[in-house]
Design an enzyme around this catalytic site. Sequence first.
Site, mmCIF file in Angstrom:
data_model
loop_
_atom_site.group_PDB
_atom_site.id
_atom_site.type_symbol
_atom_site.label_atom_id
_atom_site.label_comp_id
_atom_site.label_asym_id
_atom_site.label_seq_id
_atom_site.Cartn_x
_atom_site.Cartn_y
_atom_site.Cartn_z
ATOM 1 N N TYR A 120 -29.298 -6.648 -35.987
ATOM 2 C CA TYR A 120 -29.894 -7.749 -35.227
ATOM 3 C C TYR A 120 -31.353 -7.916 -35.690
ATOM 4 O O TYR A 120 -32.058 -6.920 -35.899
ATOM 5 C CB TYR A 120 -29.813 -7.385 -33.737
ATOM 6 C CG TYR A 120 -30.424 -8.408 -32.831
ATOM 7 C CD1 TYR A 120 -29.790 -9.620 -32.591
ATOM 8 C CD2 TYR A 120 -31.636 -8.166 -32.193
ATOM 9 C CE1 TYR A 120 -30.356 -10.559 -31.750
ATOM 10 C CE2 TYR A 120 -32.206 -9.103 -31.350
ATOM 11 C CZ TYR A 120 -31.556 -10.307 -31.141
ATOM 12 O OH TYR A 120 -32.119 -11.234 -30.304
ATOM 13 N N ASP A 192 -25.307 0.365 -31.576
ATOM 14 C CA ASP A 192 -25.531 -0.853 -30.786
ATOM 15 C C ASP A 192 -24.152 -1.495 -30.630
ATOM 16 O O ASP A 192 -23.606 -2.066 -31.569
ATOM 17 C CB ASP A 192 -26.512 -1.776 -31.522
ATOM 18 C CG ASP A 192 -26.758 -3.086 -30.767
ATOM 19 O OD1 ASP A 192 -25.924 -3.447 -29.912
ATOM 20 O OD2 ASP A 192 -27.772 -3.750 -31.056
HETATM 21 C C1 LIG Z 1 -29.182 -9.908 -28.622
HETATM 22 C C2 LIG Z 1 -29.029 -8.602 -29.308
HETATM 23 C C3 LIG Z 1 -29.980 -7.588 -29.167
HETATM 24 C C4 LIG Z 1 -31.255 -7.780 -28.359
HETATM 25 O O1 LIG Z 1 -30.948 -7.976 -27.017
HETATM 26 P P1 LIG Z 1 -31.908 -8.806 -26.015
HETATM 27 O O2 LIG Z 1 -31.191 -8.651 -24.716
HETATM 28 O O3 LIG Z 1 -31.931 -10.215 -26.517
HETATM 29 O O4 LIG Z 1 -33.233 -8.162 -26.060
HETATM 30 C C5 LIG Z 1 -29.764 -6.381 -29.808
HETATM 31 N N1 LIG Z 1 -28.653 -6.186 -30.565
HETATM 32 C C6 LIG Z 1 -27.717 -7.140 -30.720
HETATM 33 C C7 LIG Z 1 -26.525 -6.840 -31.549
HETATM 34 C C8 LIG Z 1 -27.861 -8.380 -30.104
HETATM 35 O O5 LIG Z 1 -26.933 -9.323 -30.275
#
Ligand SMILES: *Cc1c(COP(=O)(O)O)cnc(C)c1O
Length: 405
Positions: A120, A192
Amino acid sequence: MMDDHPPREPGRASADLLRPPAPASSSTPLVTPIWPSVVWCTPDADAMDAAYDGTAPGYTYTREGHPNATALARRIDALEGLPPEAGGGTMTGSGMGAITAILLGCLKAGDHVVASDQLYGRTARMMTLELPRLGIETTLVDATDGDAVWQAMRANTRMVVVEVVSNPTIRIADMAGIAAAARDAGALLVVDNTFTTPLGFPALARGADIVMHSVTKLLSGHSDVLLGWVGAKDPRVNQAIREAGETWGTTASPFDCWLGERGIATFALRHAQAQRNAAALAERLASLPGVEAVLYPGRADHPDHNRAAAVLSGQWGSMLSFRLRGGRREVNAFLNAAHEVPFAPTLGDVATTLSHPASSSHRALSEEARLALGITEGFIRMSVGVDDAGAVGDRLERAVAAATG
Ligand SMILES: *Cc1c(COP(=O)(O)O)cnc(C)c1O
């Protein structure tokens, strides 16, 4: 600090302290109430001490934990299979807040991090700009290649950071290879799991030490709240991350957590429906002459289809990308003609949404770097929602024809 305990049943002494007094009721609310108070009162200093040091259950100050964060975190803990002895996951004010708490809680100057080269955008920025500023080096690697992760390991490698499905190219990371490399190197594996969700990838069971979410996306599902969650298997690591979040101030607000809890109640239903819709729309788009290619892990022509079958266990997800024939002119014509399908740079909404990486998430890359990833001007990412796939398909088909016909 004490966010893993439900609010204490008030005893006689503290009942007088409830302001305003809770109305007398022999029944309890079905829905979690919202607790916006930033501070909690105790009868005396001993009780305050006990609440702060955790020997008695109770909240103290909302940056350190509150009932709405507890309620939502316990639901995500259960979805992710966080073991009870870990002491419960932590809610943060955004997905980036979760990343921040992980990095600041687990790393120090002199450490080394191995990270996927397709993270991201803001996470990538964290790796390439923020960590070096703190004296932490990062090596970026191709996460579809477990050997590359292995090669990048150093004696001081403390952490490996990956996403299972890359955005927007929908490549599948070599999760078995990466988990083995991290384990052998004694590094913490951070997954993630935002794109894959716990239903698509049981991260902790597959070797992750720490799993995190942008709860903003699929788990909440309605694009009306920014939230993050993080949980670590090892209670000490989990505690370090929670403390970092409390200290650096990544706390989520009670109202946001309440909205998140409302959203997560339908998560499994939305996930199943969105995935069905995505498979149908992938087939339909692939049949259109104006579409050059469709990237969806469930399709046999996906470059990582076999790995996806193993990693995602047939849960192909609700994200797909496709390449429209043509350049920016055709893309604009397509988006204008497809105006009923919102063009919005986020994902995981109940509605199907479109995004154009070259002008949003990947605008910071040079054109060459984008092309190396396969992100052409005609590249469009679609987050498939729970709406009527037939109607969405009709709109897309008309728009593709209008732009390329
Ligand atoms: C959107 C996203 C983030 C960040 O999240 P926020 O809630 O916008 O801070 C991190 N990792 C991935 C894969 C995302 O899609």
